[in-house]
Every structure is written in C-alpha cells, then in structure tokens.
Scaffold this motif. Structure first.
Motif, short mmCIF file in Angstrom:
data_model
loop_
_atom_site.label_atom_id
_atom_site.label_comp_id
_atom_site.label_asym_id
_atom_site.label_seq_id
_atom_site.Cartn_x
_atom_site.Cartn_y
_atom_site.Cartn_z
N GLN A 40 17.57 -17.36 -8.89
CA GLN A 40 17.50 -19.10 -9.19
C GLN A 40 16.54 -19.11 -10.58
N GLN A 41 16.50 -18.11 -11.42
CA GLN A 41 15.99 -18.22 -12.75
C GLN A 41 17.09 -18.37 -13.60
N GLY A 42 17.35 -19.09 -14.02
CA GLY A 42 18.48 -19.61 -14.84
C GLY A 42 19.96 -19.79 -13.84
N PRO A 43 21.04 -19.93 -14.73
CA PRO A 43 22.13 -20.18 -13.85
C PRO A 43 22.69 -18.95 -13.29
N ALA A 44 23.62 -18.91 -12.21
CA ALA A 44 23.90 -17.92 -11.57
C ALA A 44 24.41 -16.53 -12.24
N ALA A 54 8.58 -28.75 -10.12
CA ALA A 54 7.49 -29.21 -10.80
C ALA A 54 7.84 -29.99 -12.08
N LEU A 55 8.89 -29.47 -12.63
CA LEU A 55 9.15 -29.87 -14.12
C LEU A 55 10.19 -31.14 -14.07
N GLY A 56 10.79 -31.29 -12.95
CA GLY A 56 11.90 -32.23 -12.71
C GLY A 56 13.45 -31.66 -13.11
N GLU A 57 13.37 -30.19 -13.04
CA GLU A 57 14.61 -29.91 -13.26
C GLU A 57 15.65 -29.94 -12.01
N ILE A 58 14.98 -29.88 -10.82
CA ILE A 58 15.55 -30.24 -9.46
C ILE A 58 14.81 -31.16 -8.81
N ASP A 59 15.30 -32.03 -7.75
CA ASP A 59 14.56 -32.91 -7.11
C ASP A 59 13.41 -32.17 -6.20
N ARG A 60 12.34 -32.85 -6.04
CA ARG A 60 11.45 -32.12 -5.05
C ARG A 60 11.98 -32.09 -3.60
N SER A 81 16.38 -20.77 -24.08
CA SER A 81 17.71 -20.89 -23.97
C SER A 81 18.12 -20.31 -22.76
N CYS A 82 19.40 -20.17 -22.16
CA CYS A 82 19.63 -19.26 -21.09
C CYS A 82 21.07 -18.48 -21.70
N THR A 83 21.12 -17.10 -21.29
CA THR A 83 22.24 -16.44 -21.55
C THR A 83 23.14 -17.06 -20.50
N GLU A 140 15.67 -23.43 -15.88
CA GLU A 140 15.86 -22.74 -17.09
C GLU A 140 14.88 -22.18 -17.93
N VAL A 141 13.49 -22.40 -17.42
CA VAL A 141 12.47 -21.83 -18.03
C VAL A 141 11.55 -20.81 -17.15
N ALA A 142 11.89 -20.84 -15.94
CA ALA A 142 10.92 -19.91 -14.97
C ALA A 142 11.28 -18.38 -15.16
N MET A 143 10.21 -17.71 -15.62
CA MET A 143 10.36 -16.22 -15.24
C MET A 143 9.30 -15.83 -14.12
N THR A 144 9.78 -15.48 -13.36
CA THR A 144 8.89 -15.05 -11.87
C THR A 144 8.82 -13.51 -11.67
N SER A 145 7.85 -13.07 -11.21
CA SER A 145 7.67 -11.68 -10.75
C SER A 145 6.78 -11.80 -9.53
N ALA A 146 6.75 -10.46 -9.27
CA ALA A 146 5.47 -10.49 -8.22
C ALA A 146 4.73 -8.86 -8.04
N GLY A 147 3.56 -8.72 -7.56
CA GLY A 147 2.90 -7.54 -7.58
C GLY A 147 1.87 -7.61 -6.20
N GLY A 148 1.98 -6.55 -5.70
CA GLY A 148 1.16 -6.13 -4.37
C GLY A 148 -0.54 -6.09 -4.91
#
Length: 367
Positions: free
Chosen positions: A339-343, A198-204, A254-256, A221-229
């Motif tokens: 895939q939230q930040g570099p490996a 969505a933000l153009g960090e990778i090709d669609r 930034s990214c660590t 580099e900016v996504a912080m994702t989580s999930a909940g039932g």
C-alpha cells in the motif's frame, strides 16, 4: 520557516566512521543534523545486524563530534544493497535561521509500541500521530507541500514472537519475512495507511486494521516504510518544500506506473517545480512486487522466485540509478504487493539542486 540541506556520503564498512568525520572536518555542523537516511549492506530483514551496526557507528560518530550539543536525530536506514545500490547515508541538516523557502524537514518519534500491536490498529494510530507531529516540526501543515514520508517501525523477531507466546498473545504473522503473508508486509502497510490517513490521502475511517495488506486501492503516494528489529518505537521523517518557489534544494515526487516506468523521476521534477537545468542531489523510492503477474501484457515469474524480495530491491535500485546517474539511491522494498503507491507501482521522491537558488549556503563536498 527553516531551510534543510542534504549531503550524501558513501559508506565503507559498517564500522568505518571516516566519511562522517571528514564531512565534519569540511565544515558540516553536527549540531544541525536532524535526520539520517540511507542504505546499508546486510539482509534487509528484521534482524539485520549490519543495519544495526551502521546505526550504532553513526550515532557514536555524531556524538563524538557534537559533544554536549548532541542533537536528537531521526534514523531511517534500509538494509540490503543488492545490484547497483551503493551503501551510503544522506545526512540532513536544518538551519532555523535561513528562510530560502526550499527543502524542509520534520521528524517525530512515537513511544514504545508493543510487538502485539505491530501491523494492527495501535500501529496505524501511532503513525498517524507521529506524522502530524513531524508536520508541525517541519512547519508543513499543508499536505500538498509534502513529497516524502519515511517511516521506520519495529519489526517482529523470533524473540518478540516468543515473548508474545509467553503472554498468550498472537503476532500479526509468524512469517517474519517479506512473502505474501510476511509480518514485514503487514507492518509496512500499516505504516503506509497511517501516513495516508494523516495526510488526507484516504479517509481516517479507512485506516483500519482490516484494510492492512488487504485493500490495495487504499494507498499512500508518498509513504516509504520499512521495519527493523533494532527499534522499539516508530521514527518518522517528513520531507517537503517550505514554499512554491526558491531554495537551493527542492523535492518532488511521483509514482511509478509499473516496474518498467522510467518516467517517474521526470514527473518528480515537475512536482518539485524544478527547472530542466536543475541537477539531482538525491533520489528515494520503493520497489515491491506488483499485484498482477503481468507487466504490460506479458507474464512474469517474479512472484515465484525464492529471492523475490532481493530481486525487487536490485531492480528498483537499477531503475533509479539509471534515471539519476548515481548508484547512491535509497531503495527499499521487496514486499509482495504493498500500500506504498498504487498496486502495480511505487513512490519515488527526488531532491533537486536548483540552478538559480534564491539563496545559497556552502556545504562540505560529498564523498
């Protein structure tokens, strides 16, 4: 252009509404709340009852205070507060009449997503659409102004997996945890690829199901994702800066570079355009297991620990608390590589209070 504010409140028990009530008594307008993020107790897994109870308490308390003016609010709460992490919430308000140019926020919510789509292409596409909607809501169409995208997806549960079985469908994984083949890893990485596209960090075209939790050179580099039932839809919160300068609050990211990187917060300060005198209002980050089993050339046994996910959250919380001086930090994580930040690293975003804002607004004191 609108201006966002952020107030951090320490939580007691999941049923205790007093911190929010005191905040309203001090002057915070519940009708201006657009988002709530934070950390709760509990396990942090998909069927975490503590996280679900906390969300219910917050919703009821805001509804009681707002009455007929009840706003639509996005919630991204992460369960599990091991180590130095203090359970808390960060209440984000928005004043559409203010134009200071600082912190901006936008939210969006998808329609209901089928458990069979979680971690797959339908999930990715739903996140892409929701991020675009949140950008428009925040008036942050330039991706360079965006410094954090919080996503809360549904997670698989024993009940939803059983329902898929009855329908002759298969889940992305039958492991409902955060291990190497855990469903939550696939779900969170599908959301991260959606943000990146969505933000153009990778090709669609790279945001495909075959790349989820697989091609780790594709990341956000900016996504912080989580999930909940407790969720059936996808919640997105976008945070950025409305302009290059000004505002009582500004955000940077930034990214660590590895689990020992203490410099990410200061790099976020530079990213925000903040001054050295500006104080930290709130910090957010992820900590996942690195791709390699070494850190700075030394072997580690982290990947083989039975409680590897819990260790990740505790380590990440300690890292952020040590560099910000506050244990009320948002730290989600525990996935085996992400895939939230570099490996070998993860995103960090920090909201700063500017020393000389272009305009100031009174806010209730944080607990």
């Amino acid at each position: 252009m609108s201006t966002a504010d952020l107030t951090v409140l320490t939580l007691g028990s999941p049923e205790d509404p007093s911190p929010l009530r005191e905040c309203f008594d001090a002057g915070l307008d519940p009708a201006q709340i657009v988002a709530v993020i934070g950390k709760t107790g509990g396990t942090g897994l998909g069927d975490d009852p503590v996280r679900a109870a906390t969300v219910t308490m917050i919703e009821r308390t805001i509804a009681d205070a707002a009455g007929r003016e009840m706003p639509e609010i996005a919630y991204v709460l992460s369960g599990g507060s091991p180590g130095l992490i203090t359970p808390h919430i960060a209440v984000i308000t928005r004043d559409r009449e203010a134009t200071s140019g600082g912190l901006a926020v936008g939210t969006a919510r998808s329609g209901a997503i089928s458990p069979g789509d979680l971690g797959r292409q339908g999930h990715i596409d739903a996140v892409i659409a929701a991020v675009g909607q949140a950008q428009r809501d925040a008036d942050l169409m330039d991706p360079r102004r965006i410094h954090a995208v919080m996503v809360k997806s549904p997670s698989l549960t024993t009940e939803s997996v059983a329902e898929l079985d009855r329908r002759g469908l298969s889940p992305i994984s039958r492991d409902l945890g955060l291990g190497p083949a855990g469903a939550m890893c696939f779900i969170n990485d599908a959301a991260a690829l959606g943000v990146a596209a969505a933000l153009g960090e990778i090709d669609r075209s790279a945001a495909s199901a075959s790349n989820v939790h697989n091609e780790f050179d594709l990341f956000s580099e900016v996504a912080m994702t989580s999930a909940g039932g407790e969720r059936t839809d996808i919640e997105v919160i976008v945070l950025g800066n409305a302009s290059d300068h000004g505002g009582a609050l500004r955000i940077g990211h930034s990214c660590t570079r590895d689990p020992l990187d203490l410099g990410a917060v200061e790099r976020a300060r530079v990213s925000a355009g903040a001054d050295i005198d500006d104080s930290i209002r709130y910090a957010m980050g992820k900590m996942t297991l690195p791709r390699t089993r070494t850190v700075r050339g030394n072997p580690i046994g982290w990947h083989d620990e039975a409680e590897a996910a819990l260790i990740a959250k505790a380590m990440g919380g300690a890292l952020l608390a040590a560099t910000t001086g506050d244990t009320r930090v948002f730290l989600s994580g525990g996935e085996h590589v992400s895939q939230q930040g570099p490996a070998d690293g993860n995103p960090v975003a920090v909201v700063f209070s500017t020393a000389h804002p272009a305009s100031t607004r009174r806010r209730p004191p944080a607990r």
